[in-house]
Design a protein around this motif. Structure first.
Motif, PDB file in Angstrom:
ATOM      1  N   PRO A 249       0.816  -1.224   0.000  1.00  0.00           N
ATOM      2  CA  PRO A 249       0.000   0.000   0.000  1.00  0.00           C
ATOM      3  C   PRO A 249       0.847   1.270   0.000  1.00  0.00           C
ATOM      4  CG  PRO A 249       0.036  -0.953   2.188  1.00  0.00           C
ATOM      5  CD  PRO A 249       0.733  -1.931   1.295  1.00  0.00           C
ATOM      6  N   GLU A 250       2.109   1.160   0.389  1.00  0.00           N
ATOM      7  CA  GLU A 250       3.025   2.307   0.382  1.00  0.00           C
ATOM      8  C   GLU A 250       4.324   1.873  -0.281  1.00  0.00           C
ATOM      9  OE1 GLU A 250       3.422   4.237   4.159  1.00  0.00           O
ATOM     10  OE2 GLU A 250       1.347   3.832   4.731  1.00  0.00           O
ATOM     11  N   ALA A 251       4.237   1.649  -1.596  1.00  0.00           N
ATOM     12  CA  ALA A 251       5.373   1.118  -2.340  1.00  0.00           C
ATOM     13  C   ALA A 251       6.555   2.072  -2.310  1.00  0.00           C
ATOM     14  CB  ALA A 251       4.968   0.825  -3.780  1.00  0.00           C
ATOM     15  N   VAL A 252       7.753   1.501  -2.353  1.00  0.00           N
ATOM     16  CA  VAL A 252       9.007   2.262  -2.304  1.00  0.00           C
ATOM     17  C   VAL A 252       9.809   1.934  -3.547  1.00  0.00           C
ATOM     18  CG1 VAL A 252      11.158   2.624  -1.026  1.00  0.00           C
ATOM     19  CG2 VAL A 252       9.009   2.273   0.215  1.00  0.00           C
ATOM     20  N   ALA A 402     -11.274 -20.920   9.989  1.00  0.00           N
ATOM     21  CA  ALA A 402     -10.513 -21.274   8.790  1.00  0.00           C
ATOM     22  C   ALA A 402      -9.439 -20.247   8.469  1.00  0.00           C
ATOM     23  CB  ALA A 402     -11.455 -21.417   7.599  1.00  0.00           C
ATOM     24  N   ASN A 403      -9.720 -18.966   8.753  1.00  0.00           N
ATOM     25  CA  ASN A 403      -8.772 -17.908   8.451  1.00  0.00           C
ATOM     26  C   ASN A 403      -9.261 -16.629   9.105  1.00  0.00           C
ATOM     27  OD1 ASN A 403      -6.473 -16.676   7.095  1.00  0.00           O
ATOM     28  ND2 ASN A 403      -6.706 -18.319   5.582  1.00  0.00           N
ATOM     29  N   SER A 404      -8.473 -15.563   8.963  1.00  0.00           N
ATOM     30  CA  SER A 404      -8.880 -14.272   9.519  1.00  0.00           C
ATOM     31  C   SER A 404      -8.225 -13.152   8.718  1.00  0.00           C
ATOM     32  CB  SER A 404      -8.479 -14.160  11.001  1.00  0.00           C
ATOM     33  OG  SER A 404      -7.081 -14.032  11.138  1.00  0.00           O
ATOM     34  N   PHE A 405      -8.763 -11.948   8.858  1.00  0.00           N
ATOM     35  CA  PHE A 405      -8.178 -10.761   8.235  1.00  0.00           C
ATOM     36  C   PHE A 405      -8.516  -9.558   9.116  1.00  0.00           C
ATOM     37  CE2 PHE A 405     -12.299 -11.635   6.336  1.00  0.00           C
ATOM     38  CZ  PHE A 405     -12.961 -10.415   6.390  1.00  0.00           C
ATOM     39  N   ILE A 406      -7.747  -8.496   8.967  1.00  0.00           N
ATOM     40  CA  ILE A 406      -7.923  -7.294   9.791  1.00  0.00           C
ATOM     41  C   ILE A 406      -8.174  -6.102   8.881  1.00  0.00           C
ATOM     42  CG2 ILE A 406      -6.833  -5.722  11.437  1.00  0.00           C
ATOM     43  CD1 ILE A 406      -5.324  -8.029  12.601  1.00  0.00           C
ATOM     44  N   VAL A 407      -9.268  -5.371   9.167  1.00  0.00           N
ATOM     45  CA  VAL A 407      -9.627  -4.158   8.438  1.00  0.00           C
ATOM     46  C   VAL A 407      -9.928  -3.077   9.471  1.00  0.00           C
ATOM     47  CG1 VAL A 407     -11.152  -3.121   6.711  1.00  0.00           C
ATOM     48  CG2 VAL A 407     -10.643  -5.588   6.607  1.00  0.00           C
ATOM     49  N   CYS A 408      -9.245  -1.936   9.355  1.00  0.00           N
ATOM     50  CA  CYS A 408      -9.490  -0.803  10.252  1.00  0.00           C
ATOM     51  C   CYS A 408      -9.362  -1.201  11.734  1.00  0.00           C
ATOM     52  CB  CYS A 408     -10.877  -0.212   9.996  1.00  0.00           C
ATOM     53  SG  CYS A 408     -11.080   0.488   8.338  1.00  0.00           S
ATOM     54  N   GLY A 409      -8.385  -2.039  12.033  1.00  0.00           N
ATOM     55  CA  GLY A 409      -8.161  -2.435  13.415  1.00  0.00           C
ATOM     56  C   GLY A 409      -9.161  -3.439  13.951  1.00  0.00           C
ATOM     57  N   GLN A 458      -5.825  -1.780  -2.485  1.00  0.00           N
ATOM     58  CA  GLN A 458      -7.038  -1.807  -3.301  1.00  0.00           C
ATOM     59  C   GLN A 458      -8.315  -1.818  -2.471  1.00  0.00           C
ATOM     60  OE1 GLN A 458      -7.156  -4.502  -6.594  1.00  0.00           O
ATOM     61  NE2 GLN A 458      -4.950  -4.456  -6.941  1.00  0.00           N
ATOM     62  N   ARG A 459      -8.190  -1.855  -1.133  1.00  0.00           N
ATOM     63  CA  ARG A 459      -9.336  -1.935  -0.233  1.00  0.00           C
ATOM     64  C   ARG A 459     -10.245  -3.092  -0.635  1.00  0.00           C
ATOM     65  NH1 ARG A 459      -9.807   2.287   3.258  1.00  0.00           N
ATOM     66  NH2 ARG A 459     -12.037   1.889   3.591  1.00  0.00           N
ATOM     67  N   LYS A 460      -9.601  -4.245  -0.857  1.00  0.00           N
ATOM     68  CA  LYS A 460     -10.294  -5.481  -1.189  1.00  0.00           C
ATOM     69  C   LYS A 460      -9.695  -6.613  -0.356  1.00  0.00           C
ATOM     70  CE  LYS A 460     -11.259  -4.307  -6.041  1.00  0.00           C
ATOM     71  NZ  LYS A 460     -11.154  -4.760  -7.447  1.00  0.00           N
ATOM     72  N   SER A 471     -10.012 -12.226  -5.650  1.00  0.00           N
ATOM     73  CA  SER A 471     -10.207 -11.033  -4.820  1.00  0.00           C
ATOM     74  C   SER A 471     -11.701 -10.837  -4.569  1.00  0.00           C
ATOM     75  CB  SER A 471      -9.615  -9.789  -5.500  1.00  0.00           C
ATOM     76  OG  SER A 471     -10.333  -9.469  -6.680  1.00  0.00           O
ATOM     77  N   TYR A 472     -12.014 -10.102  -3.494  1.00  0.00           N
ATOM     78  CA  TYR A 472     -13.401  -9.823  -3.113  1.00  0.00           C
ATOM     79  C   TYR A 472     -13.558  -8.323  -2.861  1.00  0.00           C
ATOM     80  CZ  TYR A 472     -13.414 -14.846  -1.807  1.00  0.00           C
ATOM     81  OH  TYR A 472     -13.293 -16.214  -1.781  1.00  0.00           O
ATOM     82  N   ASP A 473     -14.567  -7.727  -3.446  1.00  0.00           N
ATOM     83  CA  ASP A 473     -14.939  -6.370  -3.055  1.00  0.00           C
ATOM     84  C   ASP A 473     -15.610  -6.422  -1.690  1.00  0.00           C
ATOM     85  OD1 ASP A 473     -14.010  -5.164  -5.399  1.00  0.00           O
ATOM     86  OD2 ASP A 473     -15.896  -5.613  -6.454  1.00  0.00           O
ATOM     87  N   ILE A 474     -15.368  -5.394  -0.882  1.00  0.00           N
ATOM     88  CA  ILE A 474     -15.985  -5.349   0.448  1.00  0.00           C
ATOM     89  C   ILE A 474     -16.673  -4.002   0.641  1.00  0.00           C
ATOM     90  CG2 ILE A 474     -14.327  -6.948   1.476  1.00  0.00           C
ATOM     91  CD1 ILE A 474     -12.911  -4.540   2.718  1.00  0.00           C
ATOM     92  N   ARG A 475     -17.624  -3.966   1.539  1.00  0.00           N
ATOM     93  CA  ARG A 475     -18.315  -2.734   1.883  1.00  0.00           C
ATOM     94  C   ARG A 475     -18.253  -2.567   3.387  1.00  0.00           C
ATOM     95  NH1 ARG A 475     -21.598   0.976  -0.228  1.00  0.00           N
ATOM     96  NH2 ARG A 475     -21.567  -0.070  -2.240  1.00  0.00           N
ATOM     97  N   LEU A 476     -17.812  -1.365   3.803  1.00  0.00           N
ATOM     98  CA  LEU A 476     -17.707  -1.045   5.208  1.00  0.00           C
ATOM     99  C   LEU A 476     -18.768  -0.013   5.571  1.00  0.00           C
ATOM    100  CD1 LEU A 476     -13.822  -0.649   5.511  1.00  0.00           C
ATOM    101  CD2 LEU A 476     -15.177  -2.698   5.922  1.00  0.00           C
TER     102      LEU A 476
END
Length: 481
Positions: A249-252, A402-409, A458-460, A471-476
């Protein structure tokens, strides 16, 4: 008289004739007494076998006795006829060595037999538990279907149907308030382990409300919905059955923001990191960069952030920050007390003990410890030093999801890796240290999802589903004020 005189004269003549050849010898015998010996050369024999005086023979006999005594004392005495005693000793030593080897092999086989018997007993217990659970599920009546009445005048009709907090299926997901602190001082989890044969959490399917104008999907509230999976690439060989793909997300520099990275994680020496200029090149399968990691990687928990690859070193709880620009290790640190190599994986396995991810609030690690008794522990890490900044302990057993992910803490768990229609069934908010059950539909299109991560770029959601990169689109929802 004449005869006697003649005999004396004849003896004197013989003595005179042999005077030069006769000799007299005197010496002690074996008992120490003086003995006189008179010798005359033989007229018929040129030489005798005995060339020395009699005491030489005595000395030889004594030396023979001494040699026999020395041989007996040194253990080299020939006891067997024909002089084969040393051969018998060597044969005995070889037989003893073979016996020792046979005993050692027998002990090893006995230990292996006991280990297999213990494993068999454990498997039998699990089969019996699964049989009882199956019978229980068969005998349990189906829950009544509650129709949803569409009415604009009722607030209840507009909200999704949620199970009551005290319901039997959801009460075990409700968490207690949890204090924050360092992972080295975590309290024991109050999570009650269920039947080991069933590792996936159960949740009721509920409807998700349709988004309205107040939800733009770009905030940082709770997850509202997950879209249909979109396939970008299928792996070319068996090494790509499991893997991880990601975007910084912050490429160098020297890598651009559209760069996509991929790692196939089948094998014991996972070291290759493939880079693609963009999503289109990824779909065609032509990498523009291939990096060889200095230390092998374990499982599918790697992530990218600010020009560095973060991953777990194989067979250890060591975290590594690998700088892409210099192609070298920039930081290395052990994650305190974290389980590794199959101690606390997700339910699908794959040595997924430590799962790293990045969201709007930084770098995270999801894992468990012995002190947490297998419950999920969330730690926020310093992206430069990999030091633990804060930790939260949940009540959700890591092996049961089965798995987990973190969005906005906020941590979200997925119930099944194999069911085509499953759920995002739990949320834990690190901001409030509170957790609750959720029921957001989620699809495993290809039936074996081994990696799910939030892509901040990509907020996906990025996932690796049975050789396929999807990939999956998500809605917050809106951020609560």
């Amino acid at each position: 008289m004449f005869f006697l005189v003649s005999l004396c004269v004849f003896g004197l003549l013989l003595r005179g004739d042999a005077q030069d050849r006769a000799s007299l010898w005197r010496g002690n015998d074996r008992s120490g007494r003086c003995q006189y010996t008179f010798t005359v050369p033989s007229p018929a024999e040129a030489s005798c076998p005995q060339v020395g005086p009699p005491e030489v023979e005595g000395l030889k006999a004594r030396l023979g006795v001494l040699e026999a005594l020395v041989a007996q004392l040194s253990g080299r005495d020939d006891q067997s006829p024909g002089g084969h005693g040393s051969t018998g000793v060597r044969g005995h030593a070889e037989l003893q060595e073979a016996l020792n080897r046979a005993l050692g092999e027998r002990n090893l086989l006995q230990g292996e037999k006991e280990r297999l018997e213990r494993e068999l007993q454990g498997l039998q217990r699990r089969v019996e538990e699964m049989r009882r659970e199956t019978e229980r599920l068969r005998n349990r009546p189906c829950p009544p279907q509650i129709p949803v009445v569409q009415s604009s005048s009722s607030q209840q009709d507009r909200n999704p149907i949620r199970p009551a907090a005290g319901s039997s299926q959801m009460s075990h997901l409700i968490t207690r308030p949890n204090r924050q602190g360092d992972s080295s001082n975590l309290r024991d989890s109050a999570w009650q382990y269920g039947t080991s044969g069933f590792q996936e959490l159960k949740a009721e399917v509920t409807e998700v409300p349709a988004p309205d104008g107040s939800q733009d999907g770009t905030g940082c509230g709770a997850l509202v919905s997950v879209g249909e999976p979109i396939t970008h690439k299928k792996a070319d060989n068996i090494a790509g059955k499991y893997g991880v793909w990601m975007q910084d997300p912050e490429a160098v520099s020297p890598y651009g923001p559209n760069m996509i990275w991929r790692i196939d994680t089948i094998g014991t020496e996972v070291r290759q990191l493939f880079g693609y200029d963009d999503m289109e090149q990824l779909s065609k399968g032509f990498p523009s960069k291939v990096l060889l990691l200095p230390d092998p990687l374990e499982s599918t928990g790697a992530t990218l952030y600010r020009g560095s690859l973060y991953y777990q070193r194989r067979l250890s709880r060591t975290l590594i920050r690998y700088d892409l620009a210099s192609e070298s290790i920039a930081a290395r640190r052990e994650l305190p007390h974290a389980g590794f190599h199959g101690q606390f994986p997700y339910s699908w396995g794959g040595y997924t003990d430590i799962d790293l991810s990045v969201d709007e609030k930084g770098l995270w690690a999801v894992y468990s410890t012995n002190k947490a008794q297998g419950a999920i522990v969330i730690s926020q890490l310093d992206p430069h030093t990999l030091e633990v900044k804060k930790s939260w302990e949940t009540n959700i057993r890591k092996a049961s999801v089965a798995n987990s992910f973190i969005v906005c803490g906020k941590l979200y768990t997925v119930a099944s890796y194999a069911a085509h229609n499953t759920l995002v069934n739990y949320l834990y908010d690190t901001e409030t240290s509170q957790g609750r059950a959720t029921s957001i539909p989620f699809k495993n299109k290809y039936g074996y999802n081994s990696m799910i991560d939030y892509s901040l770029a990509q907020r996906k959601l990025f996932a690796w589903d049975n050789f396929h990169l999807v990939s999956y689109d998500i809605r917050l929802g809106q951020q609560a004020n």
